[in-house]
Design a protein around this motif. Structure first.
Motif, PDB file in Angstrom:
ATOM      1  N   HIS A  54       0.840  -1.195   0.000  1.00 39.66           N
ATOM      2  CA  HIS A  54       0.000   0.000   0.000  1.00 39.66           C
ATOM      3  C   HIS A  54       0.884   1.257   0.000  1.00 39.66           C
ATOM      4  N   HIS A  55       1.882   1.289   0.886  1.00 30.99           N
ATOM      5  CA  HIS A  55       2.751   2.465   0.962  1.00 30.99           C
ATOM      6  C   HIS A  55       3.619   2.615  -0.287  1.00 30.99           C
ATOM      7  N   ILE A  56       4.098   1.525  -0.829  1.00 33.11           N
ATOM      8  CA  ILE A  56       4.920   1.603  -2.043  1.00 33.11           C
ATOM      9  C   ILE A  56       4.087   2.124  -3.207  1.00 33.11           C
ATOM     10  N   ASP A  57       2.859   1.638  -3.341  1.00 33.64           N
ATOM     11  CA  ASP A  57       1.965   2.134  -4.400  1.00 33.64           C
ATOM     12  C   ASP A  57       1.672   3.620  -4.218  1.00 33.64           C
ATOM     13  N   ALA A  58       1.399   4.017  -2.974  1.00 37.65           N
ATOM     14  CA  ALA A  58       1.102   5.427  -2.693  1.00 37.65           C
ATOM     15  C   ALA A  58       2.321   6.298  -2.970  1.00 37.65           C
ATOM     16  N   TRP A  59       3.509   5.813  -2.613  1.00 33.74           N
ATOM     17  CA  TRP A  59       4.745   6.563  -2.859  1.00 33.74           C
ATOM     18  C   TRP A  59       4.960   6.756  -4.360  1.00 33.74           C
ATOM     19  N   GLN A  60       4.727   5.691  -5.169  1.00 36.46           N
ATOM     20  CA  GLN A  60       4.900   5.801  -6.616  1.00 36.46           C
ATOM     21  C   GLN A  60       3.910   6.804  -7.205  1.00 36.46           C
ATOM     22  N   GLN A  84      11.394  11.565   1.536  1.00 35.69           N
ATOM     23  CA  GLN A  84      10.340  12.513   1.859  1.00 35.69           C
ATOM     24  C   GLN A  84       9.037  11.782   2.205  1.00 35.69           C
ATOM     25  N   TYR A  85       8.690  10.761   1.409  1.00 38.98           N
ATOM     26  CA  TYR A  85       7.473  10.000   1.677  1.00 38.98           C
ATOM     27  C   TYR A  85       7.547   9.354   3.053  1.00 38.98           C
ATOM     28  N   CYS A  86       8.692   8.755   3.384  1.00 37.92           N
ATOM     29  CA  CYS A  86       8.854   8.092   4.688  1.00 37.92           C
ATOM     30  C   CYS A  86       8.718   9.089   5.839  1.00 37.92           C
ATOM     31  N   GLU A 138       5.831   8.901   8.590  1.00 36.53           N
ATOM     32  CA  GLU A 138       6.490   8.364   9.784  1.00 36.53           C
ATOM     33  C   GLU A 138       6.850   6.892   9.621  1.00 36.53           C
ATOM     34  N   LEU A 139       7.507   6.582   8.500  1.00 33.52           N
ATOM     35  CA  LEU A 139       7.929   5.223   8.200  1.00 33.52           C
ATOM     36  C   LEU A 139       9.437   5.115   8.314  1.00 33.52           C
ATOM     37  N   ASP A 140       9.920   3.970   8.740  1.00 36.51           N
ATOM     38  CA  ASP A 140      11.353   3.707   8.802  1.00 36.51           C
ATOM     39  C   ASP A 140      11.848   3.499   7.367  1.00 36.51           C
ATOM     40  N   GLN A 141      12.788   4.338   6.939  1.00 35.09           N
ATOM     41  CA  GLN A 141      13.226   4.304   5.547  1.00 35.09           C
ATOM     42  C   GLN A 141      13.933   2.994   5.194  1.00 35.09           C
ATOM     43  N   SER A 142      14.673   2.416   6.131  1.00 41.82           N
ATOM     44  CA  SER A 142      15.340   1.150   5.827  1.00 41.82           C
ATOM     45  C   SER A 142      14.317   0.020   5.657  1.00 41.82           C
ATOM     46  N   GLN A 143      13.251   0.039   6.452  1.00 43.90           N
ATOM     47  CA  GLN A 143      12.187  -0.961   6.295  1.00 43.90           C
ATOM     48  C   GLN A 143      11.455  -0.760   4.963  1.00 43.90           C
ATOM     49  N   PHE A 144      11.233   0.506   4.613  1.00 47.54           N
ATOM     50  CA  PHE A 144      10.594   0.812   3.339  1.00 47.54           C
ATOM     51  C   PHE A 144      11.436   0.243   2.189  1.00 47.54           C
TER      52      PHE A 144
END
Length: 100
Positions: free
Chosen positions: A9-15, A23-25, A29-35
């Motif tokens: 969901h987050h990857i689709d929203a980021w794209q 910036q998206y992370c 409030e997402l951990d960028q390494s996990q993303f």
């Protein structure tokens, strides 16, 4: 919602957002390494499944005087590569080899 669904969901929203990953992370409030981890993991599931017998593929492109209908490739994750024709077939083949 499973972890993979959450991150998909987050990857689709980021794209769709068109912002940088960092910036998206920050905004969500997402951990960028996990993303990054989940992005790599989920993108691998979108790659076309093929037999790994060779690193080469044979492709023939015919030059036609009439416009041909364009070719499209649909990946299991929903990504569609479309508009492939005789003029850009080498680019599409290179892209598919890269995704492999």
């Amino acid at each position: 919602m499973s972890h993979s669904q959450h991150w998909q969901h987050h990857i689709d929203a980021w794209q769709q957002a068109g912002s940088s990953q960092a910036q998206y992370c920050r905004e969500h409030e997402l951990d960028q390494s996990q993303f990054s981890y989940w992005k790599r993991k989920l993108i691998k599931t979108c790659e076309p499944q093929s037999v790994k017998s060779s690193r080469f593929a044979v492709a023939q492109v015919a030059v036609m005087s009439e416009p041909a209908s364009s070719l499209s490739i649909s990946f299991p994750c929903g990504i569609v590569l479309s508009g492939i024709d005789a003029n850009n077939a080498p680019v599409a083949a290179t892209l598919l080899e890269y995704l492999r």
